[in-house]
Design a protein around this motif. Structure first.
Motif, PDB file in Angstrom:
ATOM      1  N   TYR A 120       0.825  -1.204   0.000  1.00  0.00           N
ATOM      2  CA  TYR A 120       0.000   0.000   0.000  1.00  0.00           C
ATOM      3  C   TYR A 120       0.864   1.261   0.000  1.00  0.00           C
ATOM      4  CZ  TYR A 120      -4.546  -2.269   0.777  1.00  0.00           C
ATOM      5  OH  TYR A 120      -5.703  -2.991   0.630  1.00  0.00           O
ATOM      6  N   ARG A 124       0.274   5.404  -6.774  1.00  0.00           N
ATOM      7  CA  ARG A 124      -0.804   4.992  -7.662  1.00  0.00           C
ATOM      8  C   ARG A 124      -0.803   5.871  -8.909  1.00  0.00           C
ATOM      9  NH1 ARG A 124      -5.752   6.030  -5.611  1.00  0.00           N
ATOM     10  NH2 ARG A 124      -6.850   4.096  -6.142  1.00  0.00           N
ATOM     11  N   GLN A 172      -9.351   6.842  -8.635  1.00  0.00           N
ATOM     12  CA  GLN A 172     -10.238   7.164  -7.526  1.00  0.00           C
ATOM     13  C   GLN A 172      -9.459   7.421  -6.242  1.00  0.00           C
ATOM     14  OE1 GLN A 172     -13.143   4.124  -7.050  1.00  0.00           O
ATOM     15  NE2 GLN A 172     -14.288   5.168  -5.441  1.00  0.00           N
ATOM     16  N   GLU A 173      -9.855   8.446  -5.505  1.00  0.00           N
ATOM     17  CA  GLU A 173      -9.173   8.764  -4.264  1.00  0.00           C
ATOM     18  C   GLU A 173      -9.251   7.592  -3.298  1.00  0.00           C
ATOM     19  OE1 GLU A 173      -9.199  12.163  -0.703  1.00  0.00           O
ATOM     20  OE2 GLU A 173     -10.777  12.117  -2.237  1.00  0.00           O
ATOM     21  N   GLU A 174      -8.146   7.355  -2.616  1.00  0.00           N
ATOM     22  CA  GLU A 174      -8.038   6.244  -1.674  1.00  0.00           C
ATOM     23  C   GLU A 174      -7.586   6.768  -0.316  1.00  0.00           C
ATOM     24  OE1 GLU A 174      -5.816   2.069  -2.178  1.00  0.00           O
ATOM     25  OE2 GLU A 174      -4.444   3.740  -1.786  1.00  0.00           O
ATOM     26  N   HIS A 192     -15.502   0.288  -4.525  1.00  0.00           N
ATOM     27  CA  HIS A 192     -14.490   0.600  -3.511  1.00  0.00           C
ATOM     28  C   HIS A 192     -13.223   1.009  -4.258  1.00  0.00           C
ATOM     29  CE1 HIS A 192     -17.043  -1.069  -0.377  1.00  0.00           C
ATOM     30  NE2 HIS A 192     -17.241  -2.122  -1.158  1.00  0.00           N
ATOM     31  N   PRO A 193     -12.475   1.979  -3.765  1.00  0.00           N
ATOM     32  CA  PRO A 193     -11.288   2.425  -4.495  1.00  0.00           C
ATOM     33  C   PRO A 193     -10.377   1.261  -4.870  1.00  0.00           C
ATOM     34  CG  PRO A 193     -11.713   3.885  -2.648  1.00  0.00           C
ATOM     35  CD  PRO A 193     -12.677   2.721  -2.503  1.00  0.00           C
ATOM     36  N   ALA A 244      -7.315  -1.000  -5.450  1.00  0.00           N
ATOM     37  CA  ALA A 244      -6.048  -0.927  -4.716  1.00  0.00           C
ATOM     38  C   ALA A 244      -4.846  -1.389  -5.522  1.00  0.00           C
ATOM     39  CB  ALA A 244      -6.149  -1.747  -3.424  1.00  0.00           C
TER      40      ALA A 244
END
Length: 316
Positions: free
Chosen positions: A62, A66, A71-73, A122-123, A125
């Motif tokens: 993580y 990105r 999409q904002e995470e 969901h964002p 990953a």
């Protein structure tokens, strides 16, 4: 008592995390377009033997950047030092640089066919991080390869038909190359449906393979090209979903092959609407999927052996 570390890792710590978590290297990246690419990953140890059609898990921390826009995470503190993992079917180039057959068993890397997901419920990953990678970057690749979507009970003279949407073509590429390397004598037809022709990432290799092997054929259909959307065009064909091209007879005419459950194996991979699988308790389908269309023709959902069986892989 240990306390949760609530700050992102420093640059020095990221290097330590990468060293501890990653066990493979991205050796080649082939971009089809900005949202579609082939990734060739070489493990630090030897490539694990596996059956064509199986999958393994890729992972990135993580802490990795990105690709933008995506999409904002918002990460929870417990995610800062964790690795996000997703399963991907293993594909193959089908032909090497000398135009010789290149089944997975002859490769020293794993090939993956991946679409960049920029937005979702969901964002997303993993893929925004994967598409930020460059050749030479490190990644996690599970040493365990699994899956039951394989060429079980396919005899040398049986016909085999693969139906896929988008990157669901990946395991079919591996299985097609495997069959041809065995000297398969029956017909092999790989049919893929995409939105736009630019989404056909293997079209060049598929065209060459079809020319090289008389019993192999690649068919592709689209749903968002002008001829799919504009009834005013002379070449208008409408949206060519796989269910529709089978029901209408277009598929059999193009393939020159009858869908005969007495001699044909069917493989389905990709969009759930195309497959038509209904889990227990799920609402009724709004329109038939391939399972329903093929069952009307005498094919059986997998669980039995031999020709007439429909096997399917799910990407959800």
């Amino acid at each position: 008592m240990n306390k949760t570390i609530e700050v992102p890792p420093t640059l020095d710590e990221i290097e330590e995390l990468r060293s501890a978590a990653y066990n493979a290297t991205l050796i080649q990246r082939i971009d089809i377009h900005e949202d579609l690419a082939l990734f060739r990953v070489k493990p630090d140890s030897e490539v694990v033997p596996f059956q064509a059609g199986q999958y393994l898990t890729l992972g990135l921390g993580y802490w990795e950047p990105r690709v933008e826009p995506s999409q904002e995470e918002l990460l929870a503190p417990k995610q800062f030092r964790k690795v996000v993992k997703r399963a991907y079917s293993i594909s193959c180039p089908m032909l090497d640089t000398y135009e010789q057959l290149a089944p997975c068993s002859q490769l020293e890397y794993y090939e993956f066919y991946v679409t960049l997901v920029r937005r979702a419920d969901h964002p997303p990953a993993l893929t925004p991080r994967l598409f930020q990678m460059r050749e030479g970057d490190r990644i996690f690749a599970s040493p365990r390869i699994v899956g039951t979507y394989v060429l079980k009970e396919v005899a040398p003279d049986d016909d085999v038909i693969f139906f896929a949407t988008g990157t669901g073509e990946a395991p079919h590429n591996a299985m097609s190359a495997e069959l041809l390397s065995r000297g398969h004598r029956g017909r092999i037809v790989s049919a893929t449906c995409v939105r736009l022709r630019r989404d056909l990432g293997y079209i060049a290799a598929q065209t060459r393979l079809s020319a090289k092997y008389a019993n192999y054929q690649y068919l592709h259909f689209t749903t968002r090209e002008a001829e799919n959307m504009n009834p005013g065009l002379p070449g208008y064909v409408g949206k060519q979903h796989l269910q529709q091209v089978v029901e209408s007879g277009i598929f059999e005419a193009a393939a020159g092959l009858k869908l005969d459950p007495q001699r044909t194996h069917i493989f389905l991979c990709g969009n759930p609407a195309m497959i038509g699988y209904q889990p227990p308790g799920a609402p009724a389908l709004s329109s038939p999927g391939m399972l329903q269309v093929l069952q009307q023709r005498g094919f059986r959902e997998h669980g039995s052996d031999g020709p007439g069986q429909i096997r399917f892989e799910k990407y959800w």
